[in-house]
Design a protein around this motif. Structure first.
Motif, short mmCIF file in Angstrom:
data_model
loop_
_atom_site.label_atom_id
_atom_site.label_comp_id
_atom_site.label_asym_id
_atom_site.label_seq_id
_atom_site.Cartn_x
_atom_site.Cartn_y
_atom_site.Cartn_z
N PHE A 1 -19.38 81.08 69.13
CA PHE A 1 -20.03 81.09 67.95
C PHE A 1 -21.00 80.88 67.02
O PHE A 1 -21.15 79.50 66.97
CB PHE A 1 -19.14 81.30 67.02
N GLN A 2 -22.03 81.61 66.44
CA GLN A 2 -23.05 80.68 65.88
C GLN A 2 -22.97 81.86 64.50
O GLN A 2 -22.85 82.62 64.07
CB GLN A 2 -24.32 81.41 66.73
N ARG A 3 -23.75 80.53 63.66
CA ARG A 3 -23.95 81.40 62.15
C ARG A 3 -25.42 80.34 61.30
O ARG A 3 -25.69 79.03 61.81
CB ARG A 3 -22.18 80.75 61.06
N ILE A 4 -25.74 81.90 60.95
CA ILE A 4 -27.56 80.91 60.91
C ILE A 4 -27.64 80.53 59.00
O ILE A 4 -27.02 82.21 58.05
CB ILE A 4 -28.68 82.21 61.05
N HIS A 5 -27.09 80.05 58.73
CA HIS A 5 -27.31 79.77 56.86
C HIS A 5 -28.85 79.35 56.69
O HIS A 5 -29.91 79.34 56.44
CB HIS A 5 -26.48 77.97 56.69
N GLU A 6 -28.89 80.52 55.12
CA GLU A 6 -30.26 80.42 54.44
C GLU A 6 -30.06 79.49 53.29
O GLU A 6 -29.20 78.96 52.45
CB GLU A 6 -30.48 81.56 54.06
N ILE A 7 -31.10 78.83 53.17
CA ILE A 7 -31.11 77.01 52.29
C ILE A 7 -33.36 77.97 51.39
O ILE A 7 -33.54 77.20 51.90
CB ILE A 7 -31.29 76.06 52.37
N TYR B 1 -19.58 71.32 69.84
CA TYR B 1 -20.42 71.99 67.77
C TYR B 1 -22.27 71.39 68.41
O TYR B 1 -22.79 70.52 68.73
CB TYR B 1 -20.07 71.53 66.44
N THR B 2 -23.10 72.24 67.51
CA THR B 2 -24.16 72.26 67.89
C THR B 2 -25.14 72.37 66.43
O THR B 2 -24.99 73.30 66.17
CB THR B 2 -25.47 73.08 68.95
N ILE B 3 -26.17 71.26 66.05
CA ILE B 3 -26.47 71.76 64.35
C ILE B 3 -28.00 71.69 65.01
O ILE B 3 -28.47 71.15 65.25
CB ILE B 3 -26.14 70.75 63.77
N GLN B 4 -28.84 73.19 64.42
CA GLN B 4 -29.81 73.16 64.58
C GLN B 4 -30.52 72.96 65.33
O GLN B 4 -29.36 73.56 67.00
CB GLN B 4 -30.93 72.24 63.74
N ASN B 5 -31.44 71.82 66.08
CA ASN B 5 -31.71 71.38 67.43
C ASN B 5 -31.37 70.21 67.64
O ASN B 5 -32.10 69.53 69.12
CB ASN B 5 -32.78 71.69 67.62
N ASN B 6 -30.46 69.49 67.55
CA ASN B 6 -29.74 68.68 67.84
C ASN B 6 -28.76 68.40 68.50
O ASN B 6 -28.49 70.17 69.96
CB ASN B 6 -29.19 68.27 66.01
N ASN C 1 -35.83 75.86 56.11
CA ASN C 1 -35.17 77.62 55.62
C ASN C 1 -33.52 77.81 55.92
O ASN C 1 -33.34 78.27 55.11
CB ASN C 1 -35.66 78.24 54.96
N ASN C 2 -34.04 77.70 57.06
CA ASN C 2 -32.73 78.09 57.79
C ASN C 2 -31.55 76.89 58.69
O ASN C 2 -32.67 76.11 59.17
CB ASN C 2 -32.94 78.82 59.49
N LEU C 3 -30.51 77.03 58.19
CA LEU C 3 -29.37 76.13 58.96
C LEU C 3 -28.94 76.72 59.85
O LEU C 3 -28.27 77.78 59.91
CB LEU C 3 -28.84 74.95 58.20
N ILE C 4 -28.99 76.05 62.08
CA ILE C 4 -28.49 77.10 62.82
C ILE C 4 -27.31 76.25 63.39
O ILE C 4 -27.95 75.15 63.90
CB ILE C 4 -29.27 77.51 63.83
N ILE C 5 -25.74 76.90 63.30
CA ILE C 5 -24.80 75.57 63.49
C ILE C 5 -23.79 76.31 64.70
O ILE C 5 -23.79 78.12 64.47
CB ILE C 5 -24.05 75.71 62.65
N SER C 6 -23.61 76.09 65.39
CA SER C 6 -23.24 77.03 66.68
C SER C 6 -21.59 76.19 67.35
O SER C 6 -21.71 74.93 66.94
CB SER C 6 -24.10 76.90 67.92
N TRP C 7 -20.23 76.59 67.47
CA TRP C 7 -19.72 76.23 68.09
C TRP C 7 -18.77 76.83 69.24
O TRP C 7 -18.89 78.09 69.24
CB TRP C 7 -17.93 76.32 66.53
N ILE D 1 -20.47 73.21 53.93
CA ILE D 1 -22.17 72.27 54.11
C ILE D 1 -22.98 72.27 52.40
O ILE D 1 -22.04 72.30 51.25
CB ILE D 1 -23.09 73.00 54.03
N ALA D 2 -23.18 70.56 52.40
CA ALA D 2 -23.99 69.74 50.79
C ALA D 2 -25.27 70.17 51.40
O ALA D 2 -25.57 69.50 52.09
CB ALA D 2 -23.39 68.90 50.95
N VAL D 3 -26.04 70.67 49.74
CA VAL D 3 -27.58 70.16 50.89
C VAL D 3 -27.84 69.17 49.14
O VAL D 3 -27.46 69.77 48.35
CB VAL D 3 -28.27 72.32 50.26
N HIS D 4 -28.67 68.75 50.13
CA HIS D 4 -29.37 67.53 48.88
C HIS D 4 -30.34 67.68 48.58
O HIS D 4 -31.64 67.57 49.29
CB HIS D 4 -29.31 66.09 49.59
N TYR D 5 -30.77 68.59 47.80
CA TYR D 5 -31.92 68.73 47.40
C TYR D 5 -33.55 67.74 47.16
O TYR D 5 -32.56 67.00 46.77
CB TYR D 5 -31.16 69.65 45.98
N CYS D 6 -34.09 68.43 46.55
CA CYS D 6 -35.83 67.53 46.19
C CYS D 6 -34.88 67.16 44.62
O CYS D 6 -34.34 68.24 43.61
CB CYS D 6 -36.87 67.94 46.44
#
Length: 1129
Positions: free
Chosen positions: A521-527, A554-559, A591-597, A618-623
């Motif tokens: 599965f894959q999910r795309i989060h918008e930040i 599991y894969t986070i973004q292009n990591n 702006n996009n965070l892609i995660i797959s499992w 998911i916790a986003v660490h904002y500026c």
């Protein structure tokens, strides 16, 4: 750390969960049913619905078949519009176009059509390996209903269905929305406060606070005391002690710890624990009230920062105008509720909430008030009291409850130096983001670093959760639709092709049993907003028979993809399943965070060898705010056009000491008056002039009031006040009492400008405006024997005794003049039935008083003019009268030296105090004082006619107990020792009984000897021996209650019983023979008898024991026995 920083780090405890919550939950846990386990029944009966019980797994399933096709929930429940309902159906047998029907009353119906496949796909894993097919059903409710849910099967023959995991989820509205279309602030349809504008509810006014899901309040609730972004936030405050009256058992031991404060002028013994809508102690009227000693605060082992106090009262009709109720701690005023021309007001208290009730008896209006305040008091024993100040009996009040908390200091904290910030937690506890202390740091969204427990969204000052999913049983209908199936192999999704969730260990999980075995599965989060990094956390689930060649990727973004195996796990469960905790923090700024499992393995299958995940955060660490691009939370590389470096600030350290950092506006704002310098909005460092810094902030002193940001001294006569013209507390030591907001001198005293203490009037004045007998406003004379003011003889204006020859001045309007110490009729008048009547014009020799004296001691008719007098006389009103003060004794004079009232000679007549045995030229003043003669004279302060120490008067001097640190006229107002407190019922008593008793048990009889009874100044020596069978005592005790009920109607004074102990009582005999009866009578009479015993002794004479007093003796004897039992037991 600055207080504002603490506020920044606050976690909304009640908003950190998912935006959906479980509203109802049925049949979700694995348990063996019994006839009383579940509340599902057969229709129109109370017989439990049919169920099947399994060995593997050990659980039961509610099951419908052709013989028992229906089951409904026993109770009606609320099911709200927009709720998401889902349940699992396990089909068995043959189904041919038949339905499962779900209904809520007669209002809602949902049908699911089922046709059984040729081969059921599940041959193991369900109820001892029964062959089944499983389907997950879900739908949205379109209206709000209160009714029973029901399941019905139309299956025939061997068709049956088992039902599991009935979950009703509901979205959580924004805290200001009473109804909504979704969880966001702009999805409101109705508001708790105000009206909806553009789907948004308005904030509270500037002087109010928003309680979540309640509305605007004058103060936050005592367990939600901290404010952030306009809302009161829950906070882990300790409840030190709370109490609510138990009228279901009025004699409950906790009820009996409360005592009534009686109004001596309007004594009322009727207040008691009772239920009038709410449990309360009342109804109190006039100046009566209630008090209790509390020890819990002194034994509280953790730190406090102020003490939170919540008081609940119930008013019976409105508080009379300019009247109210005061609350005191250790006899020190702590706040009040009162009514003036503007309505109900409070001082040092805030009204949290009110509630109206129906009428009761003659009270057409009843209203409860919950009052909150914070006290700057030490952790010590306290006496709490509530005292009314009512002027009539048309209104009253009752005490409902009281609660003490640790104020602004969290639980398990050993040291709080500022509000909402623990400096040192108890051993074994960790510091937490909101300044509190927690016992563990094992929640799925937490990470422990040294002694500080971090939440994922606490890792930087600007961190926020993007999602919090699969954290409970609730279902967000939009949630699982956001997951995209990339590919699948083998067997998956047995519950339905679009069903990606299941239930595991009482969690709703992604994937899980019957769902996910070999698929990706894959999910795309918008930040949207600028950020520099993210934290991702979730738990991987492995089925109980997950193969060693299987795995989870599991894969986070292009990591680089991360592969996990069931051989490394976090927890092992009783069914053999496992989980593994994943934590990742990565650099991310797009702006996009892609995660797959991916769950992989050729031997995987969805019943026992499945994958899943839950607790997905998911916790986003904002500026920083106004920043468009940054390296971390402190380094901004590009600011937006609205950023102004002269205005925008990010911490308290960037503000002046006269400013505090405001997290909402990111500005430094001026400290709120009366703070001069501060470190947060609520924590002052220094105060403007006239104010005093305390933990409560900058406040006025106890004897000051606040007006226009200044403290002003109260009028001298007030100990505390609301304004220059309205007092709320007077000191009895200043001889003042509170009447309608004024500290007036008590009768017999007068005020002096600039002196708070009222001064004693002349002894012949009842009220006065100065110290001499010429300054009387109302007159009377003081009867030393009775120690009270009595009326003068009717012919006198002022006097020193009530006889006709004890006048000091006369009333000229009555046509009387003072001759010596007698007010005689003036010339031309004669005494006719105590009235000075006009003498006739013609001489009448029978009217001696119509003659007057002229020169040569000649008696002439009043109308004849007298022109001259003999030496030593002077003309007064046409009559010759002796000149008083010329050192000659003439006419009716007895002496002639001066006219000093305190001397032997006054107005040329001998005048002595009443205790002088002789009063003539041989008398020498002052006459000697005789302590014990019942007359207060000379240097004597009091007379009680006995030699008992510590009873208020000893050796004719006021005396209190050694433990008393504030003794005023024999009455104790402050105690020093632990365990000692003032009995406020005794503060104003004027009569006492001192009883010395001896007792012993003789053959199941009690022998009582009463040696002496002392009443007021009179002594009645009574020696009585009683031999009373214990069984007779229990019978007579019933009579005691009846006697008291009669006497309480006409109470004149209070009598305090100082009693000894009954010795050598045979405990077994009491228990076996009369214990039940004695307990009943003791509890009935205890509250009105144990501390202060009121009796009617108005006409009692020391030499005569009348019938009423004989009855009183009998009651007293029986009461001593009663109280002796109590003290022994």
């Amino acid at each position: 750390m600055a207080q504002s920083i603490i506020l920044i780090l606050l976690c909304f405890i009640d908003s950190c969960d998912t935006q959906w919550q479980t509203n109802q939950n049925y049949l979700s846990s694995n348990q063996i049913f019994t006839d009383q386990t579940e509340d599902f029944v057969l229709p129109f009966s109370t017989t439990q619905a049919q169920f099947i019980t399994c060995t593997t797994p050990a659980t039961s399933y509610m099951t419908l078949n052709s013989t028992k096709p229906s089951a409904n929930y026993l109770k009606k429940q609320f099911y709200f519009d927009g709720s998401f309902i889902n349940f699992d159906l396990f089909f068995q047998g043959t189904w041919s176009n038949e339905f499962i029907i779900f209904t809520i009353g007669d209002t809602f119906l949902y049908k699911y059509l089922y046709i059984s496949p040729q081969n059921y796909p599940i041959t193991q894993g369900f109820c001892d390996n029964l062959i089944v097919d499983v389907k997950s059903i879900n739908f949205t409710l379109t209206n709000t209903i209160q009714d029973k849910i029901q399941f019905t099967s139309t299956g025939q023959g061997d068709a049956q269905v088992s039902i599991k995991n009935v979950i009703v989820s509901r979205h959580i509205c924004f805290p200001s929305c009473s109804s909504c279309t979704g969880p966001k602030f702009n999805q409101c349809t109705n508001c708790y406060y105000g009206s909806v504008t553009n789907n948004i509810c308005p904030p509270c006014s500037s002087n109010q606070y928003y309680m979540k899901y309640q509305g605007c309040k004058d103060i936050c609730d005592i367990y939600s005391p901290i404010v952030y972004k306009g809302f009161c936030q829950s906070y882990p405050i300790s409840k030190i002690f709370s109490f609510e009256f138990q009228s279901s058992n009025p004699l409950h031991p906790e009820n009996m710890k409360w005592s009534i404060i009686y109004d001596l002028l309007n004594i009322d013994a009727s207040p008691k624990p009772q239920q009038i809508n709410r449990y309360l102690y009342g109804i109190f009227k006039f100046n009566s009230g209630i008090y209790r000693f509390f020890n819990q605060l002194s034994t509280y082992s953790f730190s406090t920062y102020l003490i939170g106090l919540k008081i609940s009262i119930l008013l019976f009709y409105d508080i009379p105008l300019n009247c109210g109720i005061q609350f005191k701690i250790n006899d020190v005023y702590s706040g009040s509720i009162y009514r003036n021309a503007s309505g109900i007001q409070t001082h040092k208290l805030k009204i949290f909430q009110t509630q109206l009730y129906d009428s009761y008896l003659n009270y057409s209006l009843r209203k409860s008030y919950d009052l909150i305040t914070y006290l700057n008091i030490p952790k010590s024993q306290i006496v709490f009291s509530a005292i009314g100040n009512y002027t009539d009996d048309t209104a009253g009040w009752g005490m409902v409850s009281i609660e003490f908390t640790s104020g602004y200091c969290p639980q398990y904290c050993n040291l709080c130096e500022v509000s909402f910030k623990c400096k040192t937690c108890q051993n074994g506890y960790y510091m937490y983001r909101d300044g509190s202390c927690i016992s563990n740091c094992s929640s799925s969204y937490q990470k422990l670093i040294d002694l500080y427990c971090y939440d994922y969204d606490d890792e930087t000052p600007y961190s926020q959760y993007l999602i919090q999913e699969y954290t409970n049983l609730a279902t967000d209908p939009d949630q699982y639709q956001q997951y995209t199936l990339i590919f699948q192999e083998g067997s998956n999704f047995l519950k339905g092709l679009d069903i990606y969730y299941s239930y595991w260990q009482e969690y709703r999980v992604f994937g899980g049993p019957f769902v996910w075995a070999q698929a990706k599965f894959q999910r795309i989060h918008e930040i949207i907003d600028p950020h520099h990094s993210i934290t991702i956390g979730f738990y991987i689930i492995y089925g109980p028979q997950f193969p060693s060649d299987g795995g989870f990727i599991y894969t986070i973004q292009n990591n680089t993809p991360v592969t996990k195996s069931s051989s490394a796990y976090h927890s092992l469960y009783s069914d053999g399943s496992k989980d593994d905790k994943i934590y990742e923090r990565i650099v991310h700024n797009t702006n996009n965070l892609i995660i797959s499992w991916e769950c992989f393995g050729k031997n995987n299958e969805p019943v026992y060898a499945y994958c899943g995940f839950y607790n997905y955060y998911i916790a986003v660490h904002y500026c920083q705010p106004y920043c468009l691009s940054c390296q971390d939370q402190n380094k901004c590389t590009l600011w937006n056009s609205s950023y102004d470096s002269k205005i925008v600030r990010f911490s308290q350290e960037e503000c002046l000491n006269t400013q505090y950092f405001d997290r909402d506006s990111f500005q430094c704002l001026q400290c709120l008056l009366p703070c001069l310098t501060c470190k947060s909005k609520i924590d002052c460092l220094t105060c403007v002039s006239t104010y005093t810094k305390t933990k409560l902030g900058c406040i006025c002193k106890i004897n000051q009031y606040e007006d226009k940001n200044q403290c002003f001294n109260c009028p001298n006569e007030c100990n505390q006040c609301l304004s220059q013209t309205y007092c709320i507390e007077c000191l009895i030591s200043n001889n003042r009492k509170l009447i309608n907001g004024q500290c007036n001198c008590i009768d017999g005293y007068y005020s002096i400008i600039s002196n708070p203490q009222c001064q004693l009037c002349d002894q012949f004045c009842k009220t006065c405006f100065g110290p001499t007998f010429n300054d009387c406003l109302t007159c009377s004379y003081y009867d030393d024997a009775l120690r009270t003011c009595s009326q003068c003889h009717q012919s006198c204006l002022t006097c020193y005794k009530n006889t006709i020859n004890s006048c000091l001045t006369c009333n000229p309007t009555l046509n009387r003049i003072l001759k010596g110490l007698v007010c005689e009729c003036a010339p031309g008048y004669y005494d006719l039935n105590n009235i000075c009547a006009n003498c006739p014009i013609n001489e009448d020799k029978t009217l001696n008083q119509c003659y007057k004296y002229c020169n040569n001691n000649q008696s002439i008719w009043y109308s004849i003019i007298c022109n001259s007098c003999d030496p030593g006389f002077q003309l007064i009103s046409g009559e010759c009268q002796p000149i008083c003060g010329d050192l000659q004794i003439k006419g009716y004079e007895q002496c002639d030296n001066n006219s000093n009232l305190i001397d032997l000679c006054y107005n040329c007549q001998f005048k002595c105090p009443i205790h002088c045995q002789t009063c003539n030229e041989t008398t020498t003043l002052p006459c000697p004082d005789i302590c014990g003669d019942g007359i207060i004279t000379g240097i004597e302060e009091c007379e009680d006619g006995n030699t008992i120490q510590y009873d208020g008067c000893f050796d004719c001097k006021y005396q209190c107990q050694p433990e008393c640190t504030k003794c005023i006229k024999g009455e104790c107002f402050e105690c020093a020792n632990r365990g000692q407190y003032i009995s406020q019922q005794l503060l104003h008593g004027y009569a006492k009984i001192n009883v010395e008793i001896q007792s012993k048990l003789e053959m199941n009889n009690v022998k009582i000897t009463i040696k002496m009874i002392q009443m007021d100044a009179k002594i009645v020596n009574i020696i009585v021996e009683l031999v009373v069978p214990l069984v007779i005592i229990t019978q007579k005790l019933v009579q005691v209650v009846n006697y008291l009920g009669l006497l309480l109607m006409n109470i004149i004074v209070k009598i305090f019983v100082e009693m000894g102990q009954l010795l050598l009582i045979l405990m077994d005999f009491i228990k076996n023979n009369v214990m039940m009866e004695i307990q009943l009578i003791m509890m009935v009479t205890l509250n009105m008898c144990l501390r202060i015993l009121p009796f009617k002794i108005q006409n009692l004479q020391s030499s005569v024991l009348n019938q009423q007093y004989i009855a009183l003796q009998r009651m007293l004897k029986l009461l001593i026995i009663l109280l002796g039992f109590l003290s022994y037991l």
